[in-house]
Enzyme design. Structure first.
Site, mmCIF file in Angstrom:
data_model
loop_
_atom_site.group_PDB
_atom_site.id
_atom_site.type_symbol
_atom_site.label_atom_id
_atom_site.label_comp_id
_atom_site.label_asym_id
_atom_site.label_seq_id
_atom_site.Cartn_x
_atom_site.Cartn_y
_atom_site.Cartn_z
ATOM 1 N N ARG A 281 0.803 -1.219 0.000
ATOM 2 C CA ARG A 281 0.000 0.000 0.000
ATOM 3 C C ARG A 281 0.841 1.277 0.000
ATOM 4 N NH1 ARG A 281 -5.031 0.076 2.373
ATOM 5 N NH2 ARG A 281 -4.431 -1.830 3.449
ATOM 6 N N TYR B 93 -14.750 -1.763 3.324
ATOM 7 C CA TYR B 93 -14.511 -1.477 4.734
ATOM 8 C C TYR B 93 -14.881 -0.056 5.162
ATOM 9 C CZ TYR B 93 -10.063 -3.608 2.815
ATOM 10 O OH TYR B 93 -9.076 -4.205 2.085
ATOM 11 N N CYS C 4 -26.152 -2.293 -9.118
ATOM 12 C CA CYS C 4 -27.428 -2.501 -8.429
ATOM 13 C C CYS C 4 -27.172 -3.021 -7.017
ATOM 14 C CB CYS C 4 -28.293 -3.457 -9.228
ATOM 15 S SG CYS C 4 -28.526 -2.887 -10.910
ATOM 16 N N GLU C 5 -26.394 -2.270 -6.282
ATOM 17 C CA GLU C 5 -26.060 -2.570 -4.889
ATOM 18 C C GLU C 5 -26.021 -1.226 -4.186
ATOM 19 O OE1 GLU C 5 -25.392 -5.267 -3.074
ATOM 20 O OE2 GLU C 5 -25.725 -6.637 -4.752
HETATM 21 C C1 LIG Z 1 -1.084 -7.736 1.758
HETATM 22 C C2 LIG Z 1 0.200 -8.287 2.189
HETATM 23 C C3 LIG Z 1 1.346 -7.502 2.194
HETATM 24 C C4 LIG Z 1 1.312 -6.034 1.865
HETATM 25 O O1 LIG Z 1 0.551 -5.345 2.766
HETATM 26 P P1 LIG Z 1 0.389 -3.762 2.671
HETATM 27 O O2 LIG Z 1 -0.569 -3.465 3.751
HETATM 28 O O3 LIG Z 1 -0.121 -3.483 1.323
HETATM 29 O O4 LIG Z 1 1.744 -3.196 2.893
HETATM 30 C C5 LIG Z 1 2.532 -8.090 2.544
HETATM 31 N N1 LIG Z 1 2.601 -9.401 2.863
HETATM 32 C C6 LIG Z 1 1.530 -10.183 2.864
HETATM 33 C C7 LIG Z 1 1.679 -11.590 3.225
HETATM 34 C C8 LIG Z 1 0.300 -9.662 2.528
HETATM 35 O O5 LIG Z 1 -0.774 -10.456 2.540
#
Ligand SMILES: *Cc1c(COP(=O)(O)O)cnc(C)c1O
Length: 420
Positions: A275, A314, A341-342
């Protein structure tokens, strides 16, 4: 007034829309790459430091290739994610395979290419050995349970489906050692979208202490500690980004106090962040179709939650800018909706915005991670294009929009002819 910056203005976007119809996601290469470099620089003190970009956040080989140029590897949890990373030139030990509930064919691929394999469960030691074989280097995913507080998206560690318990960590590494494995890593991922920088320092401390305990009990050494992902981003204009230098300084101090002091250095530190790498640098650009006034006022967009489902999934906040009205007073309260349609197909509920008219262009911020990636085809909505705003301000289409032919491509029309 609190706002959020954009890397483009209305005239630029109108030019882009002439070539690529809305809706689309557009990614800001310059800001994304600069941010990626900051992470690498912050951890330069750790020899062998590496970030493995969590491919699921933005599974596009152009993005992955840009990040490879900064020195990133790829964190994958499925066979297609591994193959996508390979298309971008990342393979072998530059791939971290952190999966759960993993089928044999995916382990096979990971082993074949020499990816780092993170086991999610103690039963996978036998499963892997019997079906595929054991790799040279292996890591186990730690779930600290009640020893660590969780956060909203990932929940409390005890409820999470991921990882080994503390007891299982000791048992797991003992079994692996007995089976002749000599090279070890360790992994955890306990938070998602966490903005408190101290959380990551505390997680690192927890892992460093566990590494010392495992070393003392089992006489094994670790080559890497993978701190997972979960670094949050400021979706709201009043929030602040996580200060990566502060996190790094805090982790370095704990590393010296725990790892170095116990004679266990060098150990490589890894992240598998997704992210924070791409999230803030993507924008969903969409046009207003209709304004509707009933018991509330609704803005109807040409994008739907199938383009960005975080608000519906969320209740996540995504900031909205009305192009050309950045400084206009926020005179109306709108629900900003798509056309599924939600009734949860809303990007914002009761959001105070400038007065909006049909054909206004809205920019929905922070769509760079888990935006296009979480897209789906419900209501036969076609998935949008993805564009890259290059450093020289040119625009490259890095994924075209789906067509109706794409939507039909998996249907067995030949069989339909003979079906009655
Ligand atoms: C989703 C995930 C990440 C990355 O998470 P972010 O919140 O996007 O940084 C890293 N490792 C695993 C195993 C994940 O499922």
């Amino acid at each position: 007034m609190l706002g959020k910056q954009l890397p483009f203005n209305k005239a630029q976007i109108e030019g882009i829309i002439n070539q690529f119809p809305t809706p689309f996601h557009i990614y800001d290469e310059k800001a994304m790459v600069e941010n990626a470099k900051k992470l690498v620089q912050a951890f330069a003190w750790n020899e062998g430091f590496k970030e493995f970009f969590a491919v699921k956040a933005t599974p596009n080989p152009f993005i992955i290739k840009l990040l490879k140029q900064v020195g990133f590897g790829a964190d994958c949890s499925s066979l297609p994610e591994i193959e996508l990373s390979e298309k971008a030139g990342i393979t072998g030990s530059d791939i971290m395979f952190t999966s759960n509930n993993t089928p044999v064919y995916e382990y096979k691929k990971a082993l074949e290419i020499g990816a780092n394999i993170n086991l999610d469960d103690i039963s996978h030691i036998d499963y892997l050995e019997q079906n595929v074989g054991l790799p040279n280097i292996i890591a186990c995913r730690y779930n600290p349970g009640s020893l660590k507080a969780g956060n909203t998206i990932i929940g409390e560690p005890e409820d999470a489906k991921y990882g080994f318990t503390k007891e299982q960590m000791f048992e797991g590494y003992r079994i692996l050692k007995d089976k002749g494995i000599k090279r070890f890593g360790i992994h955890t991922m306990v938070a998602s979208n966490e903005l408190n920088p101290d959380y990551f320092i505390e997680t690192a401390e927890l892992m460093f202490n566990l590494v010392v305990e495992l070393h003392k009990k089992l006489d094994i050494r670790f080559e890497f500690i993978n701190l997972g992902g979960g670094i949050g981003i400021p979706y709201r204009p009043e929030q602040k980004p996580v200060d990566l230098q502060y996190v790094s300084n805090g982790i370095r101090k704990k590393f010296d106090e725990i790892i170095v002091a116990n004679g266990l250095a060098p150990i490589k530190l890894f992240w598998e962040a997704g992210r924070v790498i791409t999230g803030p640098y993507g924008y969903l650009v969409t046009k207003v179709q209709h304004i509707k006034k009933t018991y509330k006022k609704f803005v109807g967009l040409d994008a739907s939650m199938s383009n960005l489902m975080r608000p519906a999934l969320y209740g996540a906040y995504h900031h909205i800018t009305v192009l050309g009205k950045e400084n206009a007073p926020l005179l109306e309260k709108y629900d900003v909706t798509g056309s599924l349609c939600e009734n949860n197909d809303k990007f914002a509920i009761a959001r105070q915005l400038p007065i909006i008219e049909p054909n206004d262009i809205l920019v929905i911020h922070d769509s760079g991670a888990h935006g296009h990636a979480m897209g789906f085809n419900y209501n036969a909505k076609l998935r949008s294009s993805e564009l890259l705003l290059r450093t020289d301000e040119s625009v490259l289409e890095i994924r075209r929009a789906e067509t109706i032919e794409d939507y039909f491509a998996t249907l067995n029309f030949d069989n339909l002819k003979h079906f009655n």
